[in-house]
Scaffold this motif. Structure first.
Motif: not given
Length: 234
Positions: A149-150, A161-162, A165, A153-154, A106, A168, A158
């Motif tokens: 989460r942000l 994030a998968r 999940q 995901e940010g 990020s 999480n 990708g």
């Protein structure tokens, strides 16, 4: 989310939407401990509560089983999977690794994306402070989840994030079950600010270390707490 009306059999796109609705309703109930760990329900009971037939409930249960949230018991329905302390420890290992990497990525984003993400992270952190001041621990937990989460995901990866999940969903349930036991909720806000500030300034190493330090502190606080109050399953 509770669906009402006469139970119907799924067909085509309508069937797919019913499966999605059943999946969403059951997942929400598990995450928020409406269905607590160890809870067992028959397919007929779940279908009645959701106002639909057993078929979409069964399909939704298969998806939830793949995610590790339930176990299907032949001819008896589903069992909500419980988390033992060693499960929590493993979950935190995943969170520490992925979120540290996400924070580093990020901080390497182009300026516009990086600054927008930092703004979103700060907004979620501010919502945590407002919720805590109002004594709304459930809202604090949801804002805390939104921050993490942000962050993932940010970051631009990708796959992060998968991969994250499933854990999480499990960590959110543990978060909501232990909120009233944890003495240092305000510390999370300051640690979140450290992470978002490093991202805003474009400092990958500092962002990585801030995110890593935050999750390690939370883990090292939570696991002994669970043991001290004798929680064997969550």
């Amino acid at each position: 989310m509770v669906l009402r009306g006469k139970p119907v059999e799924p067909a085509g796109e309508r069937g797919a939407s019913l499966v999605d609705a059943a999946y969403g309703a059951l997942k929400h109930a598990i995450r928020e401990s409406v269905f607590p760990p160890g809870y067992q329900a028959s397919a007929g009971e779940l279908a009645l509560r959701l106002g639909m037939s057993r078929t979409p409930v069964h399909e939704a249960s298969l998806r939830l089983q793949e995610e590790g949230l339930v176990r299907i018991l032949p001819k008896r329905g589903i069992l909500i999977c419980a988390l033992a302390p060693h499960d929590i420890a493993e979950i935190y290992e995943v969170l520490i690794a992925i979120e540290a990497g996400a924070a580093e990525l990020s901080a390497r984003l182009p300026d516009a994306a990086r600054l927008a993400l930092a703004d979103d992270l700060d907004r979620a952190t501010s919502e945590m402070g407002q919720a805590l001041a109002a004594g709304d621990l459930a809202a604090w937990g949801h804002a805390d989840e939104a921050f993490h989460r942000l962050l993932v995901e940010g970051c631009g990866n990708g796959r992060f994030a998968r991969i994250i999940q499933t854990v999480n969903d499990q960590s959110h349930r543990a978060r909501m079950l232990t909120l009233r036991l944890r003495p240092r909720l305000p510390a999370s806000e300051a640690e979140h600010r450290d992470t978002s500030d490093a991202i805003r300034r474009g400092l990958p190493g500092l962002a990585r270390e801030a995110a890593r330090r935050h999750r390690i502190r939370a883990r090292d606080e939570l696991l002994p707490l669970i043991e001290s109050v004798g929680l064997r399953h969550m």
